[in-house]
Design a protein around this motif. Sequence first.
Motif, short mmCIF file in Angstrom:
data_model
loop_
_atom_site.label_atom_id
_atom_site.label_comp_id
_atom_site.label_asym_id
_atom_site.label_seq_id
_atom_site.Cartn_x
_atom_site.Cartn_y
_atom_site.Cartn_z
N LEU A 55 0.87 -1.18 0.00
CA LEU A 55 0.00 0.00 0.00
C LEU A 55 0.90 1.23 0.00
CD1 LEU A 55 -2.58 -1.25 2.63
CD2 LEU A 55 -2.86 -1.18 0.16
N GLN A 64 9.46 6.95 14.05
CA GLN A 64 10.00 7.86 15.06
C GLN A 64 11.40 8.25 14.63
OE1 GLN A 64 9.35 5.31 18.26
NE2 GLN A 64 7.38 6.23 18.76
N THR A 113 -0.50 7.18 4.97
CA THR A 113 -1.92 7.16 5.34
C THR A 113 -2.45 5.74 5.53
OG1 THR A 113 -2.41 9.28 4.31
CG2 THR A 113 -4.22 7.73 4.52
N LEU A 114 -2.15 4.87 4.58
CA LEU A 114 -2.78 3.55 4.61
C LEU A 114 -2.10 2.60 5.58
CD1 LEU A 114 -3.42 3.01 0.80
CD2 LEU A 114 -5.06 3.67 2.54
N GLU A 115 -0.79 2.76 5.81
CA GLU A 115 -0.10 1.84 6.72
C GLU A 115 0.18 2.47 8.08
OE1 GLU A 115 0.44 -1.22 6.68
OE2 GLU A 115 0.15 -1.85 4.61
N HIS A 116 0.71 3.70 8.09
CA HIS A 116 0.98 4.33 9.39
C HIS A 116 -0.29 4.88 10.02
CE1 HIS A 116 5.55 5.27 8.95
NE2 HIS A 116 5.24 4.13 8.41
N GLY A 117 -1.28 5.23 9.20
CA GLY A 117 -2.44 5.92 9.76
C GLY A 117 -2.02 7.25 10.34
N ASN A 118 -1.28 7.99 9.57
CA ASN A 118 -0.68 9.20 10.12
C ASN A 118 -0.81 10.36 9.14
OD1 ASN A 118 0.59 10.76 11.92
ND2 ASN A 118 2.55 9.68 11.89
N THR A 119 -2.03 10.67 8.77
CA THR A 119 -2.24 11.84 7.92
C THR A 119 -2.29 13.04 8.84
OG1 THR A 119 -3.72 10.36 6.74
CG2 THR A 119 -3.64 12.65 6.00
N LYS A 154 -5.56 18.28 9.69
CA LYS A 154 -6.95 17.86 9.72
C LYS A 154 -7.21 16.74 8.71
CE LYS A 154 -10.07 21.13 10.10
NZ LYS A 154 -10.73 20.85 11.36
N ALA A 202 -6.78 13.47 8.82
CA ALA A 202 -7.49 12.28 9.29
C ALA A 202 -8.98 12.58 9.43
CB ALA A 202 -6.91 11.84 10.63
N LEU A 207 -10.63 12.65 6.04
CA LEU A 207 -10.81 11.31 5.50
C LEU A 207 -11.97 10.60 6.21
CD1 LEU A 207 -7.09 10.22 5.04
CD2 LEU A 207 -8.71 10.96 3.29
N ASP A 241 -1.68 21.68 6.11
CA ASP A 241 -1.18 22.95 6.63
C ASP A 241 0.19 22.83 7.30
OD1 ASP A 241 -1.46 25.66 6.88
OD2 ASP A 241 -2.24 25.52 8.91
#
Lengths: 427, 269, 659
Positions: free
Chosen positions: C231, C315, C356-362, C365, C367, C370, C582
């Motif tokens: 992904l 990290q 976004t798809l693996e870390h879930g870290n967008t 705002k 996240a 989405l 931003d």
Amino acid sequence: MSENRRRDPRREWIARNRLHPEHASVLAALGEIGGGAAASEWLGPNGVIRRNPRAIGFIGPNGVKRIDRSGAQQGGQAAGGTRQAAQDSRRQVTIEAPAFLVAVVPDLSGGRLSGHDKDLLGLARRLADADPERPGAVLAVVFGEHKEDSFGEAGIDRLLHLADDAYAGFAPEARLAALAAVERELAPRHWLLPDSPLGGADLGRRLALRLGERPATGVWQLEPDVGSPLGWRCTARGAAESLDIQRPLPRVALALAECAEPVDETRHAAVPLSLAEAIPSALSRIEDLGQVAVDPAGVALAEAEFIVSGGNGVKDWDGFHYAARVLGATEGASRVAVDDGFMARHRQVGATGTWVTARVYLAVGISGAIQHLQGIQSCDKVVAINLDPGCDMIKRADLAVIGDSAAILAALVAKVEQQRGGQRDAA
Amino acid sequence: MRPEQQGVEVAVLVSVGRHPITGRARRADQDARGLELALGLGHQLPGSRVSLLHAGVLDEASEASLRGYLGMGLETLTLLEQTEGADAIPALAEHLAAAPPQLVITGARAERGEGSGLLPYALAERLGWPLVSGLAAVETVENGVATLLQALPRGQRRRLKVRLPAILTVDAAAPAPRQSAFGPARRAELEVTPVAAEPDRELAQWRLAPARKRPKRLKIVKAASARDRFKAAAAKAEGGSGQVLEGVSAEQGAEAIYKLLKEEGVLPR
Amino acid sequence: MLNTILPILIFAALALAAVGAGRRVRLWRQGRPSPVPLLKGLAALPRRYLVDLHHVVARDKVMSNTHVATAGGFVAAAVLMILVHGLGLANPVLGALLLAASACMFVGSLFVARRRRDPPARLSRGPWMRLPKSLMAFSLGVFLITLPTVGILPPDAGSWILALVLAAVVVWGLAEMVVGMTWGGPMKHAFAGALHLAFHRRPERFSSKAGGEGRSTGLKALDLENEATPLGVETPSDFTWNQLLGFDACVQCGRCEAVCPAFAAGQPLNPKKLIQDMVVGLAGGSDAGYAGSPYPGKPVGEHHGNPHGPIVARQGTALVDAETLWSCTTCRACVEECPMMIEHVDAIVDMRRHLTLEHGNTPGKGAEVLDNLIATDNPGGFDPGSRLHWAADLNLPRMADLGQVDVLLWLGDGAFDMRNQRTLRALVKVLRAAEVDFAVLGDEERDSGDVARRLGDEATFQSLARRNIATLSRYRFQRIVTCDPHSFHVLGNEYSELGGHYAVQHHSTFIAELYDAGRLAFSPWKGGSVTYHDPCYLGRYNGEYEAPRRVLEALGIQVAEMERSGFRSRCCGGGGGAPIIDIPGERRIPDMRMNDVKETGAELVAVGCPQCTAMLEGVVDASAEVRDIAELVADALVARPAAAAPRRSADKTTAEEVI
């Protein structure tokens, strides 16, 4: 303030005697006592008597202006009179031998009955007074110290005050033990608690499970229903406010704010009550270490109920931050203030920032870009302070003050501080 | 990290949520906050184990929303599969009693069904564990005692100590949940255990309907005389929306604002 | 003596180059497989180089001529040198040609040297500073050793010392120009670049003999059905091999850097550095050797990576920091300017997909947006049933009632934005004035998926796209018209991979058509001077530069062009989810754009995109008003003169039935 007005015949005599040298000052003093009526006559600087015809007279009991030339009655007394009248309008109700009890456990947040508590007591009265032949009594179980002195006016017939220190703070186990004792001894027909976070919502659910009842939560409507075991049917909110559940009223009900009108026509006895049996002390596995000071600025914008928001027009940011702190408000900002680096990005209010749902939104120096106005759509009251009377924020605002924001904020801060200082002195 | 702090076993109870506007199934907000709290605790106390537990129906919509929790970084979720309309409390209580964790964290109330918020209390009553509601943070867990911060209105906090095992419920004051990532959510496994369940007969008899809008309470003016009524009505009209004070002194302006703040009751006592 | 050394030197250099080539190819092949037609690609190489690449290079005339002289001279000189000195074909004609080629190359290298004397900031230094000297060494060395071949100098002229010196110069030249081509160094771009052109991931972006300018701007879909597909891109080896090859082709000319809006705003992104970081990751090591402008605010030398290590660390630091990737507005200015045809935006979105798809870290705002898209089909989290509330009084015809129309009006998410609702109202007014047979999807419309895709959430994009395609498949229409270039791009260019093929037009194109057909008439323009801002997703993504200007001309407006307009238009800062994320910088992109507007002295800037409108209107104390083209047209509408009335009375009746 005492209701017995002391008469001072000498002062009344001076007040009647226009030629007395102290006439003016005595009139003024009487006026002050009477509630702010100004002196109608005084000696001008050139020794001429000045008259203010508008200050003469007083408002009569029927709201019509009366002028009594005899001087027997000064306007000041009218205020006391109307207050007496307002109190007299309540009917005194005493229920000697109740057919049943409706137990209410008010939150008493801050030591006083909250609006939610009063609504709940109104609901309790509906339950108690449904059958005039066999009236029930409303029993309030009150924990800890309180400052409330109008339990009777709120509709309470019996008052059980449990002032032990064990009930202070967050003590659900001790309170539950006390309520269980009340259940054993008084066996109320209904238990009503406010469904308010950390107050009745918590205690009420504990109580219901202890009593083995399935409580109705989020109740906001009550109708008589002969088919139900207790004769009532309730409508309750469920599924995160998205569902209305209609069910027979169970013994324990947790009601929302505005579930009923608060009592305002009767005054009840609020007879103190005590339990015969000692309440067994519960083994507490939860210990309250006290409140932790938290900066209101740290509260998330979306959840804040009072926001002071700064924009391009704010020049004195220190004053702004200070004002927010004194007012106990959460800080917000317009996009421009954020872009210019005066406020953090997560403080931005608007379509491109956070959509806020505050009860009061105080916009300081924000002209009201369309994105910003969208973000505050669901705010109840908008107050604007701005230099430009033509800006869009003024059009949106419920109250707008045109002027220098720094000066107005400073005056507001001074007002709040003075008021707070006064209260502290009085306490 | 102090040496006496050891990892804790945390079970997070999650439910299938419902989006407030569209009604689509999603991870429930409060439960997700509970999981976030647990994950933060796992990070704070190395060696902690966070497990996910759900009792309910397994279908496409519920699986998608349960995977929403897994996308926050867990590999498995234990699903006690029940039929539609069954009571989840006995199944959950039994499961928790069989292998008791030290902490059970869950949202204050569900977004579907009755949503009465009774479940954690029922579990606490059945298991005989203490329950703390409205949790904002877990500060420490030491020697079987957890120090917690409970959220009070206006962002205030209260510090509590509770003896473990305990049940903690969170509401909107708990930390916002992290984003759910598609990849981990897709890979994670649902460990399904069918359980026998009693249907919730009482609930089935109630009348459920979409929530009606509650009427806004009007300010009812009780006045003894016609004049008072008139005065009240006139004052209302005058103080209504769109009042603009121009050319007033700063003090007068502040006075007006103060009056409004006072009326709304937002000023701290 | 030279006669014996030269063949050895030349063939040794060629052998070394071949070994280096093998190693380089192995580096590229670490990437994921991506099938390309090898022979067809190689066959297309000359045209791609001479036409498409040259088209970009020729935007800088001096540099273009310099490159023609240097590169052309070098290629000719190298081939001839192998023949003459390597194989010993001491033919005087060949020798003369070789002299000419090396002389030509020498002249070119003088220009290269001149540019390197005081290089602009966008050019990398380091090894690139020695390139003119290496070019001169090669051309001069070859020139001198060829003089005897032609007979200008006697074969044994000069002492052995001179011969040794000459040999050393030739070795330097060969080392840089031939060995360096595959072992790294400035000349690597020639080898990697040629192969990159041949095996480009988007062969359709090149022009063809048959005509057509060739445009390929849609992002490529992830195969979500197959769970083995990664992904997005986590490590450099997750790129396809030809993407890695493309990164390796970078000449570090910094044209991308010069046009990047995020770089100019002081956000931590520099497209050139990003590509160089990918090369570092491909070979393994640290970015300390990079000699160009860094990411603003990020010192060089702190990042490192390897082909199988993460690009963005969960990290700490790795090869690239996440905010670098999130600074991009996906405006494609870098891709448009890149002479090596490198696809920066593809790479950035590939890496965002992983975040976004693996870390879930967008971040920012992202996240929330989405989540809103998933739950409500629009980024604002509005009730999807309120999409048409703004048009309650307009009585818009719905697709669901009609089933078949000429024009499907795609509203986009601007339907929820009060500012954009004005534009939409204006557009509806124009369509009605022209008696167009149109309808809207109404509540059936969903977000096109543009923002979700640029934020890397391919899953949400595909879910939205598939549902939109299913909705559209129920209705019959000739074309889709939208005033949102983002929807335009996604519907027109990106839905086709998922099975939705539509003729999509921007409202400016459609209005221009209506005007040309005599279905609209305008009152003359009375306002002040006007400039036009090209939206990235209309211009660079879809090549529509003319229609908006045509409409403005029809309105009687003389457009005062900004310096950066057309394909060089500067982004408003609103694309690619950038305003949602931003990332802080030193300036704001829309402020810079409004400064561009100010320089033209225009009182009004015409735009054709809701994002641009929102971004540019958000500029405080702007010198110009921001209006959408649709608004300008609606304001200028006058009743059509009877003579110009269209002869399509049949259409008119249907339109009336609809309205």
